[in-house]
Design a protein around this motif. Structure first.
Motif, PDB file in Angstrom:
ATOM      1  N   ALA A 279       0.825  -1.213   0.000  1.00  0.00           N
ATOM      2  CA  ALA A 279       0.000   0.000   0.000  1.00  0.00           C
ATOM      3  C   ALA A 279       0.858   1.262   0.000  1.00  0.00           C
ATOM      4  CB  ALA A 279      -0.934  -0.005   1.205  1.00  0.00           C
ATOM      5  N   TYR A 280       1.922   1.280   0.805  1.00  0.00           N
ATOM      6  CA  TYR A 280       2.776   2.461   0.883  1.00  0.00           C
ATOM      7  C   TYR A 280       3.501   2.715  -0.438  1.00  0.00           C
ATOM      8  CZ  TYR A 280       2.067   2.500   5.960  1.00  0.00           C
ATOM      9  OH  TYR A 280       1.524   2.557   7.203  1.00  0.00           O
ATOM     10  N   LYS A 281       3.949   1.633  -1.092  1.00  0.00           N
ATOM     11  CA  LYS A 281       4.613   1.783  -2.396  1.00  0.00           C
ATOM     12  C   LYS A 281       3.623   2.337  -3.431  1.00  0.00           C
ATOM     13  CE  LYS A 281       7.983  -1.954  -1.739  1.00  0.00           C
ATOM     14  NZ  LYS A 281       8.395  -3.313  -2.168  1.00  0.00           N
ATOM     15  N   VAL A 282       2.409   1.806  -3.398  1.00  0.00           N
ATOM     16  CA  VAL A 282       1.378   2.258  -4.340  1.00  0.00           C
ATOM     17  C   VAL A 282       1.047   3.728  -4.116  1.00  0.00           C
ATOM     18  CG1 VAL A 282      -1.042   2.001  -5.018  1.00  0.00           C
ATOM     19  CG2 VAL A 282       0.359  -0.031  -4.650  1.00  0.00           C
ATOM     20  N   LEU A 283       0.871   4.117  -2.845  1.00  0.00           N
ATOM     21  CA  LEU A 283       0.498   5.497  -2.541  1.00  0.00           C
ATOM     22  C   LEU A 283       1.634   6.465  -2.836  1.00  0.00           C
ATOM     23  CD1 LEU A 283      -1.435   4.758   0.748  1.00  0.00           C
ATOM     24  CD2 LEU A 283      -2.423   5.603  -1.377  1.00  0.00           C
ATOM     25  N   LYS A 284       2.865   6.037  -2.603  1.00  0.00           N
ATOM     26  CA  LYS A 284       4.023   6.880  -2.918  1.00  0.00           C
ATOM     27  C   LYS A 284       4.095   7.138  -4.428  1.00  0.00           C
ATOM     28  CE  LYS A 284       9.044   7.152  -2.220  1.00  0.00           C
ATOM     29  NZ  LYS A 284       9.459   7.272  -3.609  1.00  0.00           N
ATOM     30  N   LEU A 285       3.931   6.058  -5.202  1.00  0.00           N
ATOM     31  CA  LEU A 285       3.955   6.194  -6.654  1.00  0.00           C
ATOM     32  C   LEU A 285       2.772   7.028  -7.130  1.00  0.00           C
ATOM     33  CD1 LEU A 285       5.155   5.452  -9.410  1.00  0.00           C
ATOM     34  CD2 LEU A 285       3.752   3.373  -9.370  1.00  0.00           C
ATOM     35  N   LYS A 286       1.627   6.859  -6.493  1.00  0.00           N
ATOM     36  CA  LYS A 286       0.431   7.618  -6.865  1.00  0.00           C
ATOM     37  C   LYS A 286       0.669   9.109  -6.691  1.00  0.00           C
ATOM     38  CE  LYS A 286      -4.565   7.727  -6.043  1.00  0.00           C
ATOM     39  NZ  LYS A 286      -5.673   7.122  -5.264  1.00  0.00           N
ATOM     40  N   ASP A 287       1.286   9.502  -5.559  1.00  0.00           N
ATOM     41  CA  ASP A 287       1.596  10.915  -5.323  1.00  0.00           C
ATOM     42  C   ASP A 287       2.559  11.441  -6.387  1.00  0.00           C
ATOM     43  OD1 ASP A 287      -0.006  10.959  -3.117  1.00  0.00           O
ATOM     44  OD2 ASP A 287       1.613  10.784  -1.653  1.00  0.00           O
ATOM     45  N   GLU A 288       3.588  10.647  -6.700  1.00  0.00           N
ATOM     46  CA  GLU A 288       4.602  11.072  -7.674  1.00  0.00           C
ATOM     47  C   GLU A 288       3.999  11.269  -9.064  1.00  0.00           C
ATOM     48  OE1 GLU A 288       7.469   7.984  -7.429  1.00  0.00           O
ATOM     49  OE2 GLU A 288       8.389   8.711  -5.564  1.00  0.00           O
ATOM     50  N   LEU A 289       3.165  10.300  -9.496  1.00  0.00           N
ATOM     51  CA  LEU A 289       2.565  10.388 -10.821  1.00  0.00           C
ATOM     52  C   LEU A 289       1.513  11.492 -10.909  1.00  0.00           C
ATOM     53  CD1 LEU A 289       2.206   6.596 -11.775  1.00  0.00           C
ATOM     54  CD2 LEU A 289       3.937   8.235 -12.527  1.00  0.00           C
ATOM     55  N   THR A 290       0.821  11.740  -9.794  1.00  0.00           N
ATOM     56  CA  THR A 290      -0.181  12.808  -9.778  1.00  0.00           C
ATOM     57  C   THR A 290       0.486  14.165  -9.958  1.00  0.00           C
ATOM     58  OG1 THR A 290      -1.643  11.536  -8.311  1.00  0.00           O
ATOM     59  CG2 THR A 290      -2.000  13.911  -8.416  1.00  0.00           C
TER      60      THR A 290
ATOM     61  N   LYS B 225      -2.757  14.518 -12.875  1.00  0.00           N
ATOM     62  CA  LYS B 225      -3.978  13.756 -12.641  1.00  0.00           C
ATOM     63  C   LYS B 225      -3.625  12.446 -11.936  1.00  0.00           C
ATOM     64  CE  LYS B 225      -4.004  11.291 -17.072  1.00  0.00           C
ATOM     65  NZ  LYS B 225      -4.805  10.911 -18.260  1.00  0.00           N
ATOM     66  N   GLU B 226      -4.608  11.891 -11.218  1.00  0.00           N
ATOM     67  CA  GLU B 226      -4.354  10.653 -10.483  1.00  0.00           C
ATOM     68  C   GLU B 226      -4.322   9.454 -11.425  1.00  0.00           C
ATOM     69  OE1 GLU B 226      -6.978   9.923  -7.244  1.00  0.00           O
ATOM     70  OE2 GLU B 226      -6.164  11.558  -6.010  1.00  0.00           O
ATOM     71  N   PRO B 227      -3.344   8.565 -11.266  1.00  0.00           N
ATOM     72  CA  PRO B 227      -3.297   7.353 -12.087  1.00  0.00           C
ATOM     73  C   PRO B 227      -4.346   6.353 -11.613  1.00  0.00           C
ATOM     74  CG  PRO B 227      -1.552   7.299 -10.453  1.00  0.00           C
ATOM     75  CD  PRO B 227      -2.201   8.651 -10.332  1.00  0.00           C
ATOM     76  N   THR B 228      -4.742   5.444 -12.465  1.00  0.00           N
ATOM     77  CA  THR B 228      -5.707   4.406 -12.090  1.00  0.00           C
ATOM     78  C   THR B 228      -4.986   3.301 -11.324  1.00  0.00           C
ATOM     79  OG1 THR B 228      -5.362   3.129 -14.121  1.00  0.00           O
ATOM     80  CG2 THR B 228      -7.035   4.879 -14.179  1.00  0.00           C
ATOM     81  N   ASP B 229      -5.753   2.469 -10.647  1.00  0.00           N
ATOM     82  CA  ASP B 229      -5.170   1.332  -9.932  1.00  0.00           C
ATOM     83  C   ASP B 229      -4.456   0.395 -10.898  1.00  0.00           C
ATOM     84  OD1 ASP B 229      -6.117   2.326  -7.575  1.00  0.00           O
ATOM     85  OD2 ASP B 229      -7.884   1.028  -7.477  1.00  0.00           O
TER      86      ASP B 229
ATOM     87  N   ASP C  85      -3.942  -7.424  -5.741  1.00  0.00           N
ATOM     88  CA  ASP C  85      -3.094  -7.132  -4.582  1.00  0.00           C
ATOM     89  C   ASP C  85      -3.098  -5.637  -4.270  1.00  0.00           C
ATOM     90  OD1 ASP C  85      -2.392  -9.798  -4.298  1.00  0.00           O
ATOM     91  OD2 ASP C  85      -0.630  -9.613  -5.590  1.00  0.00           O
ATOM     92  N   VAL C  86      -3.092  -4.831  -5.317  1.00  0.00           N
ATOM     93  CA  VAL C  86      -3.097  -3.384  -5.131  1.00  0.00           C
ATOM     94  C   VAL C  86      -4.416  -2.927  -4.511  1.00  0.00           C
ATOM     95  CG1 VAL C  86      -3.153  -1.160  -6.347  1.00  0.00           C
ATOM     96  CG2 VAL C  86      -1.460  -2.898  -6.969  1.00  0.00           C
ATOM     97  N   VAL C  87      -5.520  -3.395  -5.065  1.00  0.00           N
ATOM     98  CA  VAL C  87      -6.843  -3.012  -4.561  1.00  0.00           C
ATOM     99  C   VAL C  87      -7.025  -3.480  -3.116  1.00  0.00           C
ATOM    100  CG1 VAL C  87      -9.332  -3.349  -4.827  1.00  0.00           C
ATOM    101  CG2 VAL C  87      -7.902  -2.975  -6.841  1.00  0.00           C
ATOM    102  N   ASN C  88      -6.651  -4.718  -2.828  1.00  0.00           N
ATOM    103  CA  ASN C  88      -6.796  -5.254  -1.469  1.00  0.00           C
ATOM    104  C   ASN C  88      -5.942  -4.482  -0.470  1.00  0.00           C
ATOM    105  OD1 ASN C  88      -8.589  -7.235  -2.280  1.00  0.00           O
ATOM    106  ND2 ASN C  88      -7.013  -8.794  -2.568  1.00  0.00           N
ATOM    107  N   ALA C  89      -4.717  -4.113  -0.874  1.00  0.00           N
ATOM    108  CA  ALA C  89      -3.827  -3.373   0.017  1.00  0.00           C
ATOM    109  C   ALA C  89      -4.390  -1.996   0.340  1.00  0.00           C
ATOM    110  CB  ALA C  89      -2.445  -3.245  -0.614  1.00  0.00           C
ATOM    111  N   LEU C  90      -4.912  -1.317  -0.673  1.00  0.00           N
ATOM    112  CA  LEU C  90      -5.471   0.016  -0.457  1.00  0.00           C
ATOM    113  C   LEU C  90      -6.734  -0.041   0.396  1.00  0.00           C
ATOM    114  CD1 LEU C  90      -4.996   1.597  -4.001  1.00  0.00           C
ATOM    115  CD2 LEU C  90      -3.656   2.027  -1.946  1.00  0.00           C
ATOM    116  N   GLU C  91      -7.572  -1.040   0.144  1.00  0.00           N
ATOM    117  CA  GLU C  91      -8.813  -1.162   0.911  1.00  0.00           C
ATOM    118  C   GLU C  91      -8.536  -1.533   2.364  1.00  0.00           C
ATOM    119  OE1 GLU C  91     -11.301  -3.949  -1.119  1.00  0.00           O
ATOM    120  OE2 GLU C  91     -12.058  -2.451  -2.546  1.00  0.00           O
TER     121      GLU C  91
END
Length: 256
Positions: free
Chosen positions: A122-133, A138-142, A155-161
């Motif tokens: 989740a932390y890796k996904v959110l870090k990358l999400k901030d960088e790409l935004t 704009k926010e990237p999709t899952d 795995d990405v969806v489950n981690a974020l949820e």
């Protein structure tokens, strides 16, 4: 007529200054030249941006002073790393950083225990999400995030949820000026065999309780607070809360 104000972290929000674009440009130039006062003015002149973001978190049972201070950390990071040459508004650059700090705080202080491996994803996904935004505006999709990191989309969806804080069943979701509709009004228990007549009987029994008894049951069984937490809120002993709770449940059973 007095101006509407909100006190948060000792700051009267009605007196907060909002900087104009030209003013910010001049202050950033001064800050880059070592003017510390310009940096402070940039921070104070963008505090309303933090407040506007915090409106999204009103439903969280968190101290707003704490969230405001955490949001200010994100604002300071944005100001210290902002590059005027990129031709991007400070607000566009700062919002993801402020949101990121607040969300990280809420995740790290969540009462729900999540495994370290899930948190890492989740932390890796959110870090990358901030960088790409910030990079793309704009926010990237899952799906894009999963592909970039080499994870399965599930795995990405489950981690974020897994990091989403729980919502109280007594969360108000609609009010048209009359009766408020709460989340538990919209939750269907498909395993329950309670029919409409029994539901009405339960509601009638609860309505016969005192306001204090109804409050205690709501806080205990819908919000999930402990008897000690409720006792501190009402200013009475935990033993009294226990007695009131027990008596209220007994009366409901008798009514049914």
């Amino acid at each position: 007529m007095s101006r509407y104000k909100v006190e948060i972290s000792g700051i009267n929000t009605s007196n907060l200054k909002v900087l104009k674009h030209k003013e910010m440009e001049e202050l950033f130039i001064k800050m880059k030249n070592g003017d510390k006062l310009a940096r402070e003015e940039l921070i104070s002149g963008n505090l309303k941006l933090v407040l506007s973001i915090l409106k999204r978190f009103n439903r969280y049972e968190e101290n707003m002073d704490d969230l405001f201070q955490i949001g200010c950390v994100g604002l300071v990071k944005a100001i210290d790393n902002f590059d005027l040459s990129q031709n991007v508004k400070l607000s566009t650059y700062a919002v993801p950083m402020i949101l990121g700090e607040v969300k990280r705080y809420l995740r790290d202080n969540s009462s729900i225990r999540v495994s370290r491996s899930v948190k890492d994803i989740a932390y890796k996904v959110l870090k990358l999400k901030d960088e790409l935004t910030i990079k793309n505006g704009k926010e990237p999709t899952d799906e894009e995030l999963a592909k970039e990191l080499g994870y399965d989309i599930k795995d990405v969806v489950n981690a974020l949820e897994a990091l989403i804080p729980p919502i109280s069943l007594s969360e108000p979701i609609y009010n048209d000026g009359g009766d408020t509709i709460y989340l538990y009004d919209q939750v269907e228990d498909k395993k329950s065999n309670i029919d409409l007549e029994e539901k009405l009987a339960i509601e009638k029994a609860i309505n016969k309780l005192s306001d204090r008894e109804q409050f205690i049951l709501e806080q205990r069984f819908f919000v999930g607070k402990t008897q000690m937490e409720i006792s501190e809120e009402l200013g009475i002993s935990q033993a009294q809360i226990s007695r009131l709770e027990k008596n209220a449940l007994t009366r409901i059973r008798k009514e049914l």
